[in-house]
Design a protein around this motif. Structure first.
Motif, PDB file in Angstrom:
ATOM      1  N   TYR A  21       0.808  -1.222   0.000  1.00 44.03           N
ATOM      2  CA  TYR A  21       0.000   0.000   0.000  1.00 44.03           C
ATOM      3  C   TYR A  21       0.841   1.270   0.000  1.00 44.03           C
ATOM      4  O   TYR A  21       0.330   2.361  -0.226  1.00 44.03           O
ATOM      5  N   LYS A  22       2.180   1.139   0.267  1.00 43.11           N
ATOM      6  CA  LYS A  22       3.002   2.349   0.266  1.00 43.11           C
ATOM      7  C   LYS A  22       3.272   2.783  -1.177  1.00 43.11           C
ATOM      8  O   LYS A  22       3.539   1.937  -2.032  1.00 43.11           O
ATOM      9  N   PRO A  23       3.210   4.068  -1.447  1.00 37.63           N
ATOM     10  CA  PRO A  23       3.344   4.549  -2.831  1.00 37.63           C
ATOM     11  C   PRO A  23       4.526   3.924  -3.581  1.00 37.63           C
ATOM     12  O   PRO A  23       4.366   3.499  -4.721  1.00 37.63           O
ATOM     13  N   ASP A  24       5.678   3.818  -2.944  1.00 36.75           N
ATOM     14  CA  ASP A  24       6.839   3.274  -3.642  1.00 36.75           C
ATOM     15  C   ASP A  24       6.626   1.819  -4.058  1.00 36.75           C
ATOM     16  O   ASP A  24       7.139   1.364  -5.082  1.00 36.75           O
ATOM     17  N   ASP A  25       5.881   1.095  -3.227  1.00 36.56           N
ATOM     18  CA  ASP A  25       5.649  -0.322  -3.534  1.00 36.56           C
ATOM     19  C   ASP A  25       4.657  -0.496  -4.679  1.00 36.56           C
ATOM     20  O   ASP A  25       4.543  -1.588  -5.249  1.00 36.56           O
ATOM     21  N   LEU A  26       3.917   0.551  -4.962  1.00 36.87           N
ATOM     22  CA  LEU A  26       2.824   0.415  -5.929  1.00 36.87           C
ATOM     23  C   LEU A  26       3.221   0.785  -7.355  1.00 36.87           C
ATOM     24  O   LEU A  26       2.477   0.525  -8.298  1.00 36.87           O
ATOM     25  N   VAL A  27       4.420   1.358  -7.497  1.00 37.34           N
ATOM     26  CA  VAL A  27       4.829   1.866  -8.818  1.00 37.34           C
ATOM     27  C   VAL A  27       4.755   0.781  -9.897  1.00 37.34           C
ATOM     28  O   VAL A  27       4.264   1.003 -11.000  1.00 37.34           O
ATOM     29  N   ALA A  28       5.214  -0.425  -9.538  1.00 37.35           N
ATOM     30  CA  ALA A  28       5.254  -1.504 -10.531  1.00 37.35           C
ATOM     31  C   ALA A  28       3.872  -1.968 -10.944  1.00 37.35           C
ATOM     32  O   ALA A  28       3.723  -2.720 -11.906  1.00 37.35           O
ATOM     33  N   TYR A  29       2.859  -1.509 -10.205  1.00 37.08           N
ATOM     34  CA  TYR A  29       1.489  -1.970 -10.487  1.00 37.08           C
ATOM     35  C   TYR A  29       0.626  -0.901 -11.143  1.00 37.08           C
ATOM     36  O   TYR A  29      -0.575  -1.040 -11.230  1.00 37.08           O
ATOM     37  N   GLU A  30       1.286   0.163 -11.591  1.00 38.77           N
ATOM     38  CA  GLU A  30       0.523   1.255 -12.203  1.00 38.77           C
ATOM     39  C   GLU A  30       0.037   0.918 -13.605  1.00 38.77           C
ATOM     40  O   GLU A  30      -0.877   1.541 -14.122  1.00 38.77           O
ATOM     41  N   CYS A  31       0.698  -0.045 -14.251  1.00 37.45           N
ATOM     42  CA  CYS A  31       0.243  -0.445 -15.580  1.00 37.45           C
ATOM     43  C   CYS A  31       0.518  -1.925 -15.772  1.00 37.45           C
ATOM     44  O   CYS A  31       1.063  -2.589 -14.903  1.00 37.45           O
ATOM     45  N   ASP A  32       0.079  -2.444 -16.910  1.00 39.19           N
ATOM     46  CA  ASP A  32       0.443  -3.815 -17.263  1.00 39.19           C
ATOM     47  C   ASP A  32       1.264  -3.738 -18.545  1.00 39.19           C
ATOM     48  O   ASP A  32       2.066  -2.828 -18.696  1.00 39.19           O
ATOM     49  N   GLY A  33       1.102  -4.672 -19.456  1.00 37.99           N
ATOM     50  CA  GLY A  33       1.887  -4.669 -20.685  1.00 37.99           C
ATOM     51  C   GLY A  33       1.558  -3.514 -21.622  1.00 37.99           C
ATOM     52  O   GLY A  33       2.288  -3.240 -22.569  1.00 37.99           O
ATOM     53  N   LEU A  34       0.429  -2.834 -21.362  1.00 37.42           N
ATOM     54  CA  LEU A  34       0.123  -1.606 -22.109  1.00 37.42           C
ATOM     55  C   LEU A  34       0.659  -0.464 -21.264  1.00 37.42           C
ATOM     56  O   LEU A  34       0.062  -0.075 -20.266  1.00 37.42           O
ATOM     57  N   THR A  35       1.818   0.035 -21.647  1.00 37.63           N
ATOM     58  CA  THR A  35       2.532   0.929 -20.731  1.00 37.63           C
ATOM     59  C   THR A  35       2.252   2.402 -20.974  1.00 37.63           C
ATOM     60  O   THR A  35       2.853   3.248 -20.324  1.00 37.63           O
ATOM     61  N   ILE A  36       1.357   2.699 -21.890  1.00 39.30           N
ATOM     62  CA  ILE A  36       1.152   4.124 -22.190  1.00 39.30           C
ATOM     63  C   ILE A  36       0.104   4.779 -21.300  1.00 39.30           C
ATOM     64  O   ILE A  36      -0.096   5.991 -21.381  1.00 39.30           O
ATOM     65  N   TYR A  37      -0.581   4.021 -20.490  1.00 37.89           N
ATOM     66  CA  TYR A  37      -1.488   4.603 -19.482  1.00 37.89           C
ATOM     67  C   TYR A  37      -1.044   4.122 -18.110  1.00 37.89           C
ATOM     68  O   TYR A  37      -0.718   2.937 -17.951  1.00 37.89           O
ATOM     69  N   LYS A  38      -1.084   4.988 -17.122  1.00 36.80           N
ATOM     70  CA  LYS A  38      -0.670   4.600 -15.777  1.00 36.80           C
ATOM     71  C   LYS A  38      -1.587   5.214 -14.740  1.00 36.80           C
ATOM     72  O   LYS A  38      -2.054   6.332 -14.900  1.00 36.80           O
ATOM     73  N   LYS A  39      -1.811   4.461 -13.686  1.00 38.71           N
ATOM     74  CA  LYS A  39      -2.573   4.986 -12.555  1.00 38.71           C
ATOM     75  C   LYS A  39      -2.204   4.149 -11.337  1.00 38.71           C
ATOM     76  O   LYS A  39      -2.041   2.926 -11.445  1.00 38.71           O
ATOM     77  N   ARG A  40      -2.090   4.766 -10.207  1.00 35.71           N
ATOM     78  CA  ARG A  40      -1.686   4.048  -8.996  1.00 35.71           C
ATOM     79  C   ARG A  40      -2.881   3.311  -8.389  1.00 35.71           C
ATOM     80  O   ARG A  40      -3.967   3.894  -8.224  1.00 35.71           O
TER      81      ARG A  40
END
Lengths: 475, 475
Positions: A21-40
């Motif tokens: 749940y910590k912001p730093d831990d969540l970075v890798a989960y902001e997108c999947d294989g479609l990397t042009i959109y991101k959201k935490r």
């Protein structure tokens, strides 16, 4: 409920270490294989079994907190991107092979079990699992079920839905149910077929019953090099028209070849080739030699420059490694690329390719083409530079234009990568509003509160403003 | 609305000649292939096109009059029996082949088009339509879609749902929609897969887009005669375990053999046989001889009494005609019979057969067994005499006991004949109430007022009292 309180409750279900749940831990989960959109995401939770999945889902229902099931995050259409700040339910800890029944050719796996591991676990007995997405080394069978994943050998053997007999699942409101069973024919509606490919909008598979196949006795792989894409396309049609169904029938065009030849697995294709075909026979060895010869003759009938049969497993392996890394190899040609995924009637291939070439010329973006040619599934790879202002948006627009071409010839806007967020607005290219409404109505049967992967798959009047279109380097 | 007024309105849509409503004209429509239940329909209407179907359905909606789509009436589970006095919408006038695209291997047919006619229409170009129910000469492709029909060659080629790409349909409230398309991969939920096998509860197909296949280059048929059903079963498993997928792999037991040998197509099987296997290879001719020899060797490894390869098309044709008339041939052994349709994991065959033999002994009713052995689909044929008080009810009970055996070993209660009214109460053998509720909820999305083939497919607390359990001679 405050963020902290929700996190505590999730922790009480799955254990403290199994919630990020910590912001730093969540970075890798902001997108999947479609990397042009991101959201935490709000959090990522890692249940260890079906009961924990059910408890987590029930909690999130009580809190009206939307959530998304997630496998390895290799999906290419953004289905696992938390566009509303959802809680991600990662299934990677549920990665056991629960049962193999060789006599009846079935296996039971947990959703986080990695695709290629299944074949590795059963090949000593002479069996394998057929769907073979190029990401097989990392993607999970649960994710494959969500997206109805394909792969080169799906020409002969069919996509994931042809290999899933049933599943145990947690519904979007947290109930555990079983659909389908260990034999292919179950009465009533084909809910298994409905759930496979539903892109995480109808629940979370917790056990998957799959078919396993006997490994083919033999394999023979033919490589054919062409000076003209038309000749290569005609060859594809002629092979199928002759009653030959190869295990796989792949094509790459000149720009795709340029990319892969700059990669790790270099075949040594001539620099001026227009297209290469990989035609792989598999099955009983009796008669395979004759069929391979027949294919060679067909290739010769369509002006092939060079055609050869793999002399050993090493040579065959190199051709396939080269082909299977084609997406990633675009990184050798361009800082960024966008994979598209359209389907067309096989006979329209030459016409569609020339329209794609036009779109490329008009937009100024290069497009490489990789195809599962046998079943008409195109993967145009649109090259762009995210650091160049407007280029990402242009790539997205060009992708949509390519899909329009596929729709115009009676094809489809996705063969195996799904709709996700990438193509939700392209759904209107092939469905009427009434047809979309029917699909939404069915989704609501399973997912009445729309908490389970909301705002995906179907067109939205306007996409959520919070989603940032970012230029990220695709891998 | 009075009966007369409704009839008039129906006539105004489809024409006077295309509505049957006089009691004498309705007798033939009181049942379908399941002849032990009968009920008179309110009327039978014969639309000529999709617009007429839609107009009829809209009228019936306004009148709250339930209705049932009907093909050739060959269904074996009673799906087209008007148990509530429904209006039958017969599709037999919509029997055109609308389009054939050989290059992309697709065809478009109307729902009343007869199954076998499609193969006949395209075989001069070297193509055929794969699903081959034994009733292929009379059953319609629309009916096949409703029941997800199979056939002997579905072992290798898959059942109807594997060959239907999409359809135009009239929904239960009279709207025309299209699901699926002319290519196999469409985004969103697999509604085509959901509708195929929905037994007429989700609408009426008015155009069906199907795959056609290239005719196999060659066929080789092996006949193997056994003194023991166990040995025959072991042979089936061994053939598949050796990586051979025959086009068809059929078995008949001793009582079934006795029946067919008293029929029109006499092979001349020895009288004391325990089982016969028909094993048919199809595909490329290269290597087929060797594979046939391999099969012969496998048969010898399991104590086959006699094994031979068909020497010509005439011999092969006789074996198949003999097998395909097995159901009807029961009339040579018994005044009446009831066909059952269970599925089991292939490896459980010997055990299931011995339990069926026990049920036969305990009940005193003889049971002949015909199987699509390769895919574990059993057709026990329960012999009874409807003129003997209680015998029909006993046959129904025995059928249900056989299905319980299939369910107990992890199988299914129907392979290809559907649930209809015959097995609606057997659904609880394999589904929980929650699972059934989910199916009903999906049905209601399409069929909210439950006017389209109501009271079928799902268990009812008590079956409609008006339905008469009659002793009729099955054909």
């Amino acid at each position: 409920m405050s963020r902290d309180r929700l996190i505590e409750q999730l922790q009480s279900i799955v254990g403290e270490q199994s919630v990020l749940y910590k912001p730093d831990d969540l970075v890798a989960y902001e997108c999947d294989g479609l990397t042009i959109y991101k959201k935490r995401p709000r959090a990522v939770v890692f249940p260890a079994n079906a009961e924990q999945v059910a408890a987590v889902v029930k909690l999130l229902n009580r809190e009206k907190q939307p959530f998304i099931p997630r496998g390895a995050g290799t999906g290419l259409s953004g289905g696992a991107i938390p566009i509303n700040g959802e809680v991600l339910i990662s299934l990677v800890k549920m990665k056991r092979l629960l049962e193999v029944d060789y006599r009846n050719r079935t296996a039971v796996v947990e959703p986080g079990y990695v695709n290629l591991r299944l074949t590795k676990a059963i090949q000593h007995e002479g069996y394998y699992y057929a769907p073979d997405p190029s990401s097989g080394m990392s993607c999970t069978i649960g994710g494959n079920v969500g997206e109805n994943a394909g792969g080169p050998h799906c020409l002969k053997y069919g996509v994931t839905s042809n290999h899933v007999l049933g599943m145990e699942m947690v519904t979007p409101n947290g109930e555990m149910v079983t659909v389908g069973g260990m034999v292919p024919d179950m009465p009533g509606y084909d809910l298994t077929g409905l759930l496979v490919g539903s892109e995480g909008t109808m629940g979370i598979a917790t056990k998957i019953f799959v078919r396993i196949l006997k490994k083919p006795q033999g394999v023979k792989t033919v490589l054919a090099l062409y000076d003209s894409v038309d000749d290569a396309s005609q060859t594809v049609s002629a092979i199928i028209a002759n009653g030959i169904i190869p295990g796989a029938l792949e094509m790459m065009d000149t720009l795709a070849i340029e990319g892969v030849e700059k990669g790790t697995y270099v075949v040594g294709y001539p620099k001026d080739l227009a297209a290469v075909l990989i035609i792989e026979l598999d099955g009983l060895t009796a008669g395979m030699e004759e069929t391979a010869n027949e294919i060679v003759e067909i290739c010769k009938g369509y002006n092939v420059r060079e055609v050869r049969v793999a002399q050993n497993e090493q040579e065959r392996g190199l051709w396939w490694s080269n082909r299977k890394t084609a997406f990633g190899a675009m990184g050798n040609l361009s800082p960024d690329y966008l994979v598209q995924d359209g389907v067309i009637p096989r006979s329209r291939l030459p016409e569609v390719l020339s329209r794609i070439a036009e779109i490329s010329r008009d937009s100024g973006l290069r497009i490489a083409n990789v195809f599962h040619a046998g079943d008409g599934n195109l993967h145009p790879l649109i090259l762009f530079d995210a650091d160049k202002p407007g280029d990402t948006e242009l790539a997205v627009k060009v992708g949509s234009q390519v899909l329009q071409v596929c729709a115009d010839v009676g094809g489809s806007i996705t063969g195996e990568h799904g709709v996700g967020i990438e193509k939700q607005n392209d759904m209107t290219k092939i469905f009427t509003q009434e047809e979309l409404d029917a699909q939404v109505a069915i989704m609501r049967v399973f997912n009445p509160d729309n908490l389970c992967n909301p705002d995906k798959l179907f067109p939205k009047p306007s996409r959520c403003a919070e989603v940032k279109l970012v230029g990220a380097h695709a891998h």
